[in-house]
Write a protein that holds these residues in place. Structure first.
Motif, short mmCIF file in Angstrom:
data_model
loop_
_atom_site.label_atom_id
_atom_site.label_comp_id
_atom_site.label_asym_id
_atom_site.label_seq_id
_atom_site.Cartn_x
_atom_site.Cartn_y
_atom_site.Cartn_z
N SER A 185 62.06 -20.33 -67.84
CA SER A 185 61.40 -19.16 -68.40
C SER A 185 62.19 -17.91 -68.05
N GLU A 198 54.52 -17.45 -68.46
CA GLU A 198 54.11 -17.30 -69.85
C GLU A 198 55.18 -17.86 -70.78
N THR A 199 54.77 -18.75 -71.68
CA THR A 199 55.66 -19.34 -72.68
C THR A 199 56.90 -19.94 -72.02
N SER A 201 59.48 -23.08 -71.12
CA SER A 201 60.03 -24.28 -71.77
C SER A 201 59.88 -25.45 -70.80
N GLN A 210 58.14 -28.93 -74.75
CA GLN A 210 57.11 -28.09 -75.34
C GLN A 210 57.11 -26.71 -74.66
N LYS A 211 56.60 -25.72 -75.39
CA LYS A 211 56.48 -24.38 -74.85
C LYS A 211 55.01 -24.08 -74.59
N LYS A 212 54.69 -23.60 -73.41
CA LYS A 212 53.29 -23.29 -73.09
C LYS A 212 53.21 -22.44 -71.84
N ASP A 213 52.04 -21.85 -71.68
CA ASP A 213 51.77 -21.11 -70.44
C ASP A 213 51.39 -22.12 -69.36
N ILE A 214 51.82 -21.84 -68.16
CA ILE A 214 51.58 -22.79 -67.08
C ILE A 214 51.37 -22.04 -65.77
#
Length: 349
Positions: A185, A198-199, A201, A210-214
């Motif tokens: 990120s 945020e967002t 990889s 996948q791309k996501k918040d974590i």
């Protein structure tokens, strides 16, 4: 104190303040012009220049004390006050007591008040320029219940109580160091107990992308990260002993921090040695036409030579070739001994 002691102490502080204000004014003006384009307002540039000036004070403080001693003695000689004092039976050795007391006061104030204030002011703006990093990047690792969490970042900065990590790569591994998940990120926010991305990889062990918040729970905090990466001069004198003990308990080399602690602790001794050196350079048999310019120039040259010698001892202490305490104290004792011998044997009449 005797009247003569108060008089000499006042003259010493006047000479020191003249030199200190002149040097600080020049540095502040240059720094302000340099920092003005990178700040939004002139007020921000002024504050930035002020914090930078505080960083430079320990570097030129011994030189300022030496130059202030020369200025004080020059004024005493020019006004014939030193001749009156000598005629009263007061030797340069006795005169030096007031100057030594003044230097000691300056050293104590710098160590106990100025240093903590400087650290507190500068700790608000932490970036890669302020940190000691491995391979020009930040590496953090912690043990988790299921394995290990490794974090790599190019830079960091503070925002309120949170730490912003830039260009981050996170690697989650099991207890056998097998990679489970990797996350990349542009930024990640570290707060006490968790890392928010945020967002990001995300690539799992099956290669699914996948791309996501974590959000990742962690034992790390902004304080533990700073404690690991802060340079010795970014830790307050009052906090250095506890910091050294803590870092030593986890196996981190703290030689540089030990040198910094002894340097701050014996800063009054350093200033005393420069004061005595200034007194030695101020001795003269001339009651008129005192060659202040020659003595001043030669004294400054000598100070720069001593500055490199002291830095050499400090470096030897930092790399472990000399004990930290010896690397700090030895140069000052040599300067005091050499200057003291010259002063006591000089005949002023």
């Amino acid at each position: 104190m005797k009247i003569i002691d108060r008089f000499l102490l006042k003259r010493f502080f006047m000479g020191f303040l003249i030199v200190m204000l002149t040097v600080c004014g020049i540095i502040f003006a240059v720094t302000f012009v340099e920092r003005l384009p990178s700040n939004a307002t002139a007020l921000n540039a002024l504050y930035d220049s002020w914090t930078r000036l505080l960083e430079y004070i320990p570097l030129f403080l011994p030189l300022a004390v030496f130059m202030g001693t020369l200025v004080a003695f020059y004024n005493l000689t020019r006004s014939s006050e030193s001749i009156i004092i000598s005629s009263a039976g007061i030797s340069p050795y006795k005169m030096s007591k007031s100057f030594i007391l003044g230097a000691c006061i300056i050293g104590v104030i710098t160590t106990t008040i100025v240093n903590p204030y400087t650290v507190k002011s500068n700790i608000k703006d932490i970036n890669s320029d302020n940190l000691t990093m491995i391979d020009n990047t930040i590496w953090l690792r912690e043990s988790t219940e299921n394995g290990f969490l490794t974090i790599n970042a190019k830079n960091m900065s503070m925002k309120n109580t949170n730490m912003i990590l830039k260009d981050v790569n996170l690697f989650i591994q099991d207890d056998k160091f097998k990679l489970i998940t990797s996350i990349a990120s542009s930024t990640a926010t570290l707060s006490d107990g968790q890392i928010d991305i945020e967002t990001g990889s995300v690539v799992d062990s099956n290669g699914i992308y996948q791309k996501k918040d974590i959000t990742i729970n962690t034992k790390l905090s902004t304080r533990t990260v700073l404690d690991r990466y802060l340079k010795p001069n970014q830790i307050s004198f009052w906090k250095l002993p506890a910091f050294i003990k803590k870092m030593h308990s986890i196996g981190v080399v703290t030689t540089g921090h030990n040198v910094q602690f002894w340097t701050l602790l014996f800063l009054p001794l350093t200033l005393i040695s420069m004061t005595i050196l200034g007194i030695a350079f101020s001795q003269t048999r001339q009651r008129r036409n005192f060659s202040f310019g020659v003595k001043f120039s030669f004294g400054i040259l000598t100070c720069f030579i001593l500055y490199f010698i002291v830095n050499l001892f400090t470096t030897l202490g930092t790399i472990g070739s000399l004990p930290p305490l010896l690397s700090v104290v030895a140069p000052q004792i040599i300067i005091i001994a050499a200057s003291g011998i010259f002063i006591t044997k000089f005949d002023t009449i």
